[in-house]
Write a protein that holds these residues in place. Structure first.
Motif, mmCIF file in Angstrom:
data_model
loop_
_atom_site.group_PDB
_atom_site.id
_atom_site.type_symbol
_atom_site.label_atom_id
_atom_site.label_comp_id
_atom_site.label_asym_id
_atom_site.label_seq_id
_atom_site.Cartn_x
_atom_site.Cartn_y
_atom_site.Cartn_z
ATOM 1 N N UNK A 40 35.640 -20.631 -68.303
ATOM 2 C CA UNK A 40 34.661 -19.728 -68.924
ATOM 3 C C UNK A 40 33.385 -20.428 -69.352
ATOM 4 N N UNK A 41 33.405 -21.750 -69.371
ATOM 5 C CA UNK A 41 32.189 -22.481 -69.736
ATOM 6 C C UNK A 41 31.426 -22.956 -68.499
ATOM 7 N N UNK A 43 28.953 -21.323 -65.926
ATOM 8 C CA UNK A 43 28.175 -20.088 -65.814
ATOM 9 C C UNK A 43 27.187 -20.210 -64.662
ATOM 10 N N UNK A 44 27.228 -19.254 -63.777
ATOM 11 C CA UNK A 44 26.193 -19.177 -62.750
ATOM 12 C C UNK A 44 25.105 -18.254 -63.279
ATOM 13 N N UNK A 55 18.316 -20.158 -72.168
ATOM 14 C CA UNK A 55 19.722 -19.940 -72.544
ATOM 15 C C UNK A 55 20.358 -21.289 -72.900
ATOM 16 N N UNK A 57 18.838 -23.943 -74.049
ATOM 17 C CA UNK A 57 18.304 -24.389 -75.343
ATOM 18 C C UNK A 57 19.014 -23.673 -76.490
ATOM 19 N N UNK A 58 19.240 -22.391 -76.317
ATOM 20 C CA UNK A 58 19.910 -21.626 -77.384
ATOM 21 C C UNK A 58 21.362 -22.086 -77.540
ATOM 22 N N UNK A 59 22.026 -22.380 -76.422
ATOM 23 C CA UNK A 59 23.400 -22.910 -76.509
ATOM 24 C C UNK A 59 23.402 -24.253 -77.240
ATOM 25 N N UNK A 61 21.283 -25.234 -79.426
ATOM 26 C CA UNK A 61 21.034 -24.916 -80.846
ATOM 27 C C UNK A 61 22.336 -24.577 -81.565
ATOM 28 N N UNK A 62 23.268 -24.010 -80.834
ATOM 29 C CA UNK A 62 24.556 -23.590 -81.416
ATOM 30 C C UNK A 62 25.628 -24.662 -81.287
ATOM 31 N N UNK A 64 26.426 -26.611 -78.521
ATOM 32 C CA UNK A 64 26.937 -26.945 -77.191
ATOM 33 C C UNK A 64 26.051 -28.008 -76.532
ATOM 34 N N UNK B 106 13.796 -20.574 -83.533
ATOM 35 C CA UNK B 106 12.939 -21.040 -82.435
ATOM 36 C C UNK B 106 11.488 -20.615 -82.688
ATOM 37 N N UNK B 116 15.489 -14.403 -73.751
ATOM 38 C CA UNK B 116 16.373 -15.457 -73.241
ATOM 39 C C UNK B 116 16.995 -16.254 -74.392
ATOM 40 N N UNK B 120 20.974 -16.607 -74.931
ATOM 41 C CA UNK B 120 21.698 -17.859 -75.132
ATOM 42 C C UNK B 120 22.466 -17.876 -76.441
ATOM 43 N N UNK B 121 21.828 -17.390 -77.494
ATOM 44 C CA UNK B 121 22.528 -17.330 -78.786
ATOM 45 C C UNK B 121 23.710 -16.365 -78.700
ATOM 46 N N UNK B 124 26.473 -18.008 -76.812
ATOM 47 C CA UNK B 124 27.124 -19.025 -77.657
ATOM 48 C C UNK B 124 28.143 -18.375 -78.590
ATOM 49 N N UNK B 127 31.210 -17.469 -76.601
ATOM 50 C CA UNK B 127 32.048 -18.644 -76.304
ATOM 51 C C UNK B 127 32.802 -19.115 -77.541
ATOM 52 N N UNK B 128 32.144 -18.967 -78.699
ATOM 53 C CA UNK B 128 32.775 -19.419 -79.952
ATOM 54 C C UNK B 128 33.670 -18.351 -80.570
#
Lengths: 297, 272
Positions: A40-41, A43-44, A55, A57-59, A61-62, A64, B106, B116, B120-121, B124, B127-128
């Motif tokens: 699941x980690x 991603x296409x 996306x 960058x946001x990951x 930030x969280x 990852x 951001x 976007x 992404x957030x 995340x 996934x979490x």
């Protein structure tokens, strides 16, 4: 290096569960095992690199560590502002992976080449560029990128195969000693000099991480001793090794130093071929390289 | 929607508007109309929808003063901080800054990034296995940017229901009307075709926004709310005009706008 890259992703997935793998719709016959490993980690993100980078960058930030994979120009130049604004300005550990830097995609043509990537990436805030030299550098560079909390770009190509021993991956490596000239190169194209007879007389160094800093004293001493500096890169010299190395050594040079800067100048004949063809056209390989070096030395 | 909740939101929006009008006036800055356009949307999301650890992304970063004022309303920024807006040595630039303010994860300002970021957030959180939501406020003109549609495809494909997209549909962009520059309509059908639960709301009306919130809660797919608004609302001279995007307020304008904002507030309070 693509095989080594995929193997490394699989290896480090166990020790770094925060890794996420995102591809820009590439990886056929290369990333299937990575896809299986990441589940699941993996991603296409489709053919949408601007979104892919943000996306990522946001990951990051969280918490990852996203690895964003595509052909070199598509993961660097297409989403350039997203890299600058969302990854670099925020100093997030987004790991860009560009396959086929330089003329690596050969007959695929100019749109698939990238001779501006190192320059474009190295000037972005907080960004560090990793350029493996040999295939075995790939795993070591990825290990270092995982420990690097900043945004990175990994430039993949065909790994160099040379007769000299190569030290473990680090920014500056001396390949061999020599008294008639000092070579500083980046990436596997340095192999083309190593394979020539004239290499016996040359001191050869490889630089593999940009921006460059702390140029080794031993290298500066070599340049001052030989008074002949040769740079080689499968990349534009304007924003590449030629330019940045010149700046960093300028204040340390004694006496007149002659410089031969071998770099990628695009498409002199306007024609296309494999990677070796383009290297030869730009005097980065073949007889042109040999003649340039013999004439200079 | 309970009367007390609506009254509280009207009070907060009134306070937020008064504060950012003062900021623009002190700075002699433009983008006044952009903040007047989005003020109720921001107020509603922050004080009647998102939980404390949810994220709000202002993709239309040029309305930063509205976000700064919102942050002052909840005590994250002080009134002394607010006074630094637009001045040298401030964090409060005309567009949201990098890594300096809580609730601004951001920096935005270059249009077409926010959705976007939200994608992404949102991914995340998925996934979490977190239940955090991400609210993204875009303008309408900014969806000219292709990256917005890349993000829309991504959000729909991954069914990121934790992402709520609110669009400030004031029908004006940089140098003209949205329908003259690059036609967006039929916008609802386009967003539906991309895989969104599309809701049309009145962006200055809390009851309408509440209705949208309730509809979003029932959706099995990501929600996009087209919030019909008026750029420069309450700046009667330039209401619905491009001028309200760019021009700073003149001294006499400021007093008139403040008076109109107050009249609007009193009218809405009296209808409760």
């Amino acid at each position: 290096m693509r095989v080594e890259f995929a193997d490394s992703m699989i290896k480090f997935a166990d020790t770094h569960p925060q890794m996420v793998f995102i591809t820009g719709d590439l990886g056929y016959m290369a990333l299937e095992k990575v896809q299986h490993k990441f589940g699941g980690k993996f991603i296409n993100a489709g053919i949408a690199e601007q979104n892919m980078v943000t996306v990522g960058a946001a990951l990051a930030h969280e918490g990852f560590i996203p690895w964003l994979y595509s052909i070199s120009p598509f993961v660097t130049l297409r989403p350039y502002e997203q890299i600058r604004n969302d990854a670099c300005l925020h100093d997030l550990p987004v790991k860009l992976v560009g396959n086929g830097g330089g003329y690596g995609y050969g007959i695929m043509g100019a749109t698939h080449h990238n001779i501006e990537d190192i320059g474009a990436m190295r000037l972005l805030p907080n960004m560090r560029v990793y350029v493996p030299f040999t295939a075995s550098d790939v795993e070591q560079s990825i290990e270092q990128m995982l420990a690097d909390p900043h945004p990175n770009y990994l430039r993949l190509n065909q790994g160099a195969k040379i007769k000299y021993d190569v030290a473990p991956f680090t920014q500056w490596r001396k390949i061999k000693s020599g008294a008639k000239g000092t070579v500083v190169g980046t990436g596997p194209v340095v192999e083309n000099i190593c394979s020539l007879d004239i290499a016996a007389d040359l001191e050869i160094w490889v630089v593999s991480i940009f921006p460059i800093n702390n140029v080794p004293l031993e290298l500066i001493e070599s340049i001052n001793s030989t008074q002949k500096l040769i740079t080689i890169e499968e990349h534009s010299g304007e924003c590449g090794l030629r330019e940045t190395l010149s700046y960093h050594i300028m204040n340390h040079l004694h006496g007149p130093i002659k410089m031969l800067a071998l770099s990628a100048n695009g498409y002199p004949s306007g024609k296309y071929g494999d990677q070796k063809f383009h290297q030869a056209e730009n005097n980065l390989g073949g007889d042109g390289l040999k003649q340039q070096l013999e004439s200079f030395i | 929607m309970e009367k007390s909740v609506q009254q509280d939101l009207l009070n907060k929006a009134f306070s937020i508007k008064k504060r950012f009008l003062g900021m623009y006036k002190a700075a002699n800055a433009g983008h006044v109309g952009c903040s007047l356009s989005v003020a109720e949307i921001i107020t509603f999301v922050r004080f009647n929808w998102m939980k404390d650890n949810d994220e709000i992304i202002l993709s239309k970063g040029h309305a930063a003063a509205a976000i700064y004022s919102m942050l002052a309303e909840e005590g994250i920024l002080s009134e002394d901080d607010i006074k630094t807006f637009y001045k040298n040595n401030t964090y409060l630039a005309a567009h949201p800054p990098v890594n300096k303010i809580k609730r601004v994860p951001f920096a935005t300002g270059s249009l077409g990034h926010g959705l976007s970021i939200a994608a992404g957030l949102g991914l995340a959180q998925k996934l979490k296995k977190s239940d955090k939501k991400v609210f993204c406020i875009t303008s309408d003109g900014e969806i000219n940017e292709g990256s917005t549609w890349e993000a829309a495809l991504f959000i729909a494909h991954h069914n990121l229901k934790n992402v709520v997209w609110l669009m400030d549909r004031n029908r004006l962009q940089g140098f003209g009307l949205t329908e003259d520059v690059m036609k967006l309509e039929p916008l609802d059908k386009k967003l539906e075709a991309f895989g969104f639960n599309v809701i049309i709301a009145e962006g200055h009306n809390f009851a309408s926004l509440e209705e949208a919130k309730n509809k979003a809660a029932k959706s099995d797919i990501p929600t996009a709310i087209i919030c019909n608004t008026t750029k420069g609302r309450s700046w009667k001279l330039y209401e619905g005009k491009l001028d309200s995007h760019y021009l700073p307020m003149k001294d006499d304008h400021y007093d008139v706008i403040l008076a109109d904002v107050e009249i609007d507030y009193n009218n809405q309070i009296s209808k409760l």
